[in-house]
Write a protein that holds these residues in place. Structure first.
Motif, PDB file in Angstrom:
ATOM      1  N   ALA A  26      -2.361  -0.571  17.643  1.00 16.15           N
ATOM      2  CA  ALA A  26      -2.659  -1.946  18.050  1.00 16.15           C
ATOM      3  C   ALA A  26      -3.990  -2.340  17.421  1.00 16.15           C
ATOM      4  CB  ALA A  26      -2.712  -2.056  19.567  1.00 16.15           C
ATOM      5  N   LEU A  27      -3.912  -3.003  16.278  1.00 14.06           N
ATOM      6  CA  LEU A  27      -5.125  -3.441  15.600  1.00 14.06           C
ATOM      7  C   LEU A  27      -5.627  -4.739  16.231  1.00 14.06           C
ATOM      8  CD1 LEU A  27      -3.991  -2.776  11.926  1.00 14.06           C
ATOM      9  CD2 LEU A  27      -5.582  -1.413  13.283  1.00 14.06           C
ATOM     10  N   PRO A  28      -6.935  -4.977  16.197  1.00 17.37           N
ATOM     11  CA  PRO A  28      -7.459  -6.217  16.781  1.00 17.37           C
ATOM     12  C   PRO A  28      -7.119  -7.431  15.921  1.00 17.37           C
ATOM     13  CG  PRO A  28      -9.228  -4.964  15.758  1.00 17.37           C
ATOM     14  CD  PRO A  28      -7.994  -4.107  15.691  1.00 17.37           C
ATOM     15  N   ASP A  29      -7.112  -8.593  16.542  1.00 17.79           N
ATOM     16  CA  ASP A  29      -6.822  -9.843  15.826  1.00 17.79           C
ATOM     17  C   ASP A  29      -7.834 -10.119  14.723  1.00 17.79           C
ATOM     18  OD1 ASP A  29      -4.703 -10.163  17.524  1.00 17.79           O
ATOM     19  OD2 ASP A  29      -5.570 -11.832  18.652  1.00 17.79           O
ATOM     20  N   GLU A  30      -9.001  -9.499  14.788  1.00 18.19           N
ATOM     21  CA  GLU A  30     -10.039  -9.716  13.778  1.00 18.19           C
ATOM     22  C   GLU A  30      -9.718  -9.054  12.450  1.00 18.19           C
ATOM     23  OE1 GLU A  30     -11.371 -10.217  17.750  1.00 18.19           O
ATOM     24  OE2 GLU A  30     -10.869  -8.307  16.860  1.00 18.19           O
ATOM     25  N   CYS A  31      -8.693  -8.214  12.392  1.00 17.84           N
ATOM     26  CA  CYS A  31      -8.306  -7.570  11.130  1.00 17.84           C
ATOM     27  C   CYS A  31      -8.030  -8.649  10.097  1.00 17.84           C
ATOM     28  CB  CYS A  31      -7.047  -6.727  11.311  1.00 17.84           C
ATOM     29  SG  CYS A  31      -7.399  -5.019  11.595  1.00 17.84           S
ATOM     30  N   ALA A  32      -8.542  -8.423   8.887  1.00 12.69           N
ATOM     31  CA  ALA A  32      -8.394  -9.415   7.832  1.00 12.69           C
ATOM     32  C   ALA A  32      -7.653  -8.809   6.645  1.00 12.69           C
ATOM     33  CB  ALA A  32      -9.765  -9.907   7.386  1.00 12.69           C
ATOM     34  N   THR A  33      -7.078  -9.682   5.837  1.00 13.68           N
ATOM     35  CA  THR A  33      -6.452  -9.233   4.604  1.00 13.68           C
ATOM     36  C   THR A  33      -7.509  -8.502   3.769  1.00 13.68           C
ATOM     37  OG1 THR A  33      -4.966 -11.122   4.647  1.00 13.68           O
ATOM     38  CG2 THR A  33      -5.232 -10.025   2.537  1.00 13.68           C
ATOM     39  N   GLY A  34      -7.121  -7.334   3.250  1.00 10.38           N
ATOM     40  CA  GLY A  34      -8.044  -6.518   2.472  1.00 10.38           C
ATOM     41  C   GLY A  34      -8.709  -5.410   3.268  1.00 10.38           C
ATOM     42  N   ASP A  35      -8.618  -5.456   4.602  1.00  6.92           N
ATOM     43  CA  ASP A  35      -9.189  -4.387   5.424  1.00  6.92           C
ATOM     44  C   ASP A  35      -8.417  -3.096   5.204  1.00  6.92           C
ATOM     45  OD1 ASP A  35     -11.081  -6.027   6.539  1.00  6.92           O
ATOM     46  OD2 ASP A  35     -10.148  -6.124   8.529  1.00  6.92           O
ATOM     47  N   LEU A  36      -9.147  -1.996   5.144  1.00 11.25           N
ATOM     48  CA  LEU A  36      -8.518  -0.680   5.069  1.00 11.25           C
ATOM     49  C   LEU A  36      -8.267  -0.172   6.478  1.00 11.25           C
ATOM     50  CD1 LEU A  36     -10.568   1.006   2.214  1.00 11.25           C
ATOM     51  CD2 LEU A  36      -8.306  -0.026   2.086  1.00 11.25           C
ATOM     52  N   VAL A  37      -7.118   0.457   6.674  1.00 10.58           N
ATOM     53  CA  VAL A  37      -6.755   1.065   7.950  1.00 10.58           C
ATOM     54  C   VAL A  37      -6.506   2.537   7.668  1.00 10.58           C
ATOM     55  CG1 VAL A  37      -5.083   1.102   9.840  1.00 10.58           C
ATOM     56  CG2 VAL A  37      -5.717  -1.077   8.772  1.00 10.58           C
ATOM     57  N   SER A  38      -7.336   3.403   8.260  1.00 12.26           N
ATOM     58  CA  SER A  38      -7.218   4.843   8.043  1.00 12.26           C
ATOM     59  C   SER A  38      -6.765   5.508   9.334  1.00 12.26           C
ATOM     60  CB  SER A  38      -8.561   5.433   7.614  1.00 12.26           C
ATOM     61  OG  SER A  38      -8.975   4.874   6.394  1.00 12.26           O
ATOM     62  N   LEU A  39      -5.673   6.235   9.259  1.00  9.41           N
ATOM     63  CA  LEU A  39      -5.181   6.984  10.400  1.00  9.41           C
ATOM     64  C   LEU A  39      -5.600   8.431  10.192  1.00  9.41           C
ATOM     65  CD1 LEU A  39      -3.449   6.953  12.999  1.00  9.41           C
ATOM     66  CD2 LEU A  39      -1.535   7.616  11.578  1.00  9.41           C
ATOM     67  N   LYS A  40      -6.423   8.933  11.098  1.00  5.80           N
ATOM     68  CA  LYS A  40      -6.912  10.306  11.018  1.00  5.80           C
ATOM     69  C   LYS A  40      -5.891  11.235  11.660  1.00  5.80           C
ATOM     70  CE  LYS A  40     -11.016   9.297   9.360  1.00  5.80           C
ATOM     71  NZ  LYS A  40     -11.603   9.781   8.167  1.00  5.80           N
ATOM     72  N   ASP A  41      -5.569  12.298  10.945  1.00  8.16           N
ATOM     73  CA  ASP A  41      -4.602  13.288  11.412  1.00  8.16           C
ATOM     74  C   ASP A  41      -5.234  14.654  11.169  1.00  8.16           C
ATOM     75  OD1 ASP A  41      -2.237  14.457  12.298  1.00  8.16           O
ATOM     76  OD2 ASP A  41      -1.287  14.340  10.327  1.00  8.16           O
ATOM     77  N   GLY A  42      -5.974  15.127  12.167  1.00  6.95           N
ATOM     78  CA  GLY A  42      -6.729  16.362  11.963  1.00  6.95           C
ATOM     79  C   GLY A  42      -7.835  16.094  10.954  1.00  6.95           C
ATOM     80  N   THR A  43      -7.818  16.828   9.843  1.00  5.74           N
ATOM     81  CA  THR A  43      -8.827  16.605   8.802  1.00  5.74           C
ATOM     82  C   THR A  43      -8.334  15.638   7.737  1.00  5.74           C
ATOM     83  OG1 THR A  43      -8.043  18.531   7.572  1.00  5.74           O
ATOM     84  CG2 THR A  43      -9.852  18.885   9.125  1.00  5.74           C
ATOM     85  N   ALA A  44      -7.061  15.299   7.753  1.00  9.17           N
ATOM     86  CA  ALA A  44      -6.498  14.377   6.755  1.00  9.17           C
ATOM     87  C   ALA A  44      -6.698  12.925   7.193  1.00  9.17           C
ATOM     88  CB  ALA A  44      -5.013  14.652   6.566  1.00  9.17           C
ATOM     89  N   SER A  45      -6.832  12.046   6.204  1.00  9.87           N
ATOM     90  CA  SER A  45      -6.952  10.620   6.455  1.00  9.87           C
ATOM     91  C   SER A  45      -5.870   9.913   5.634  1.00  9.87           C
ATOM     92  CB  SER A  45      -8.331  10.121   6.041  1.00  9.87           C
ATOM     93  OG  SER A  45      -8.442   8.744   6.250  1.00  9.87           O
ATOM     94  N   HIS A  46      -5.065   9.114   6.300  1.00  2.87           N
ATOM     95  CA  HIS A  46      -3.989   8.381   5.641  1.00  2.87           C
ATOM     96  C   HIS A  46      -4.418   6.916   5.582  1.00  2.87           C
ATOM     97  CE1 HIS A  46      -1.576  11.990   6.130  1.00  2.87           C
ATOM     98  NE2 HIS A  46      -2.007  12.019   7.379  1.00  2.87           N
ATOM     99  N   ASP A  47      -4.599   6.403   4.374  1.00  2.00           N
ATOM    100  CA  ASP A  47      -5.176   5.085   4.189  1.00  2.00           C
ATOM    101  C   ASP A  47      -4.122   4.045   3.800  1.00  2.00           C
ATOM    102  OD1 ASP A  47      -7.715   6.166   4.681  1.00  2.00           O
ATOM    103  OD2 ASP A  47      -7.940   6.720   2.578  1.00  2.00           O
ATOM    104  N   PHE A  48      -4.222   2.900   4.453  1.00  2.00           N
ATOM    105  CA  PHE A  48      -3.357   1.752   4.209  1.00  2.00           C
ATOM    106  C   PHE A  48      -4.253   0.530   4.070  1.00  2.00           C
ATOM    107  CE2 PHE A  48      -1.066   4.912   6.570  1.00  2.00           C
ATOM    108  CZ  PHE A  48       0.192   4.940   5.996  1.00  2.00           C
ATOM    109  N   ILE A  49      -3.695  -0.573   3.579  1.00  2.00           N
ATOM    110  CA  ILE A  49      -4.465  -1.804   3.449  1.00  2.00           C
ATOM    111  C   ILE A  49      -3.687  -2.968   4.059  1.00  2.00           C
ATOM    112  CG2 ILE A  49      -3.572  -2.327   1.138  1.00  2.00           C
ATOM    113  CD1 ILE A  49      -6.440  -3.368   0.471  1.00  2.00           C
ATOM    114  N   VAL A  50      -4.405  -3.862   4.715  1.00  2.00           N
ATOM    115  CA  VAL A  50      -3.786  -5.067   5.265  1.00  2.00           C
ATOM    116  C   VAL A  50      -3.586  -6.035   4.103  1.00  2.00           C
ATOM    117  CG1 VAL A  50      -4.028  -7.008   6.869  1.00  2.00           C
ATOM    118  CG2 VAL A  50      -4.930  -4.747   7.497  1.00  2.00           C
TER     119      VAL A  50
END
Length: 77
Positions: A26-50
């Motif tokens: 559940a990302l906040p409404d303030e998320c903007a186009t171009g923001d990076l979203v990183s999901l941390k999974d242990g030591t790994a980071s999975h990066d996505f972009i809005v």
């Protein structure tokens, strides 16, 4: 807020075994186009972009839809 994954983002999330987790974020409404979203999974980071923000308006009200893409390519869309 509703989260949508592009085909490439969905494939990456499934490959990494995080599809259920990323779709339930559940990302906040303030998320903007171009923001990076990183999901941390242990030591790994999975990066996505809005890549897209869209308001969907129905009789019941308005819902913000955010579309995530992978790999993150700032400025490519």
């Amino acid at each position: 807020m509703k989260l949508v994954l592009t085909r490439s983002a969905r494939l990456e999330a499934e490959r990494a075994g995080i599809a259920t987790r990323i779709e339930s974020v559940a990302l906040p409404d303030e998320c903007a186009t171009g923001d990076l979203v990183s999901l941390k999974d242990g030591t790994a980071s999975h990066d996505f972009i809005v890549i897209r923000r869209r308001w969907i308006v129905t009789e019941e009200g308005a819902t913000l839809e955010l579309t995530l893409d992978h790999p993150p390519r700032p400025g490519s869309r």
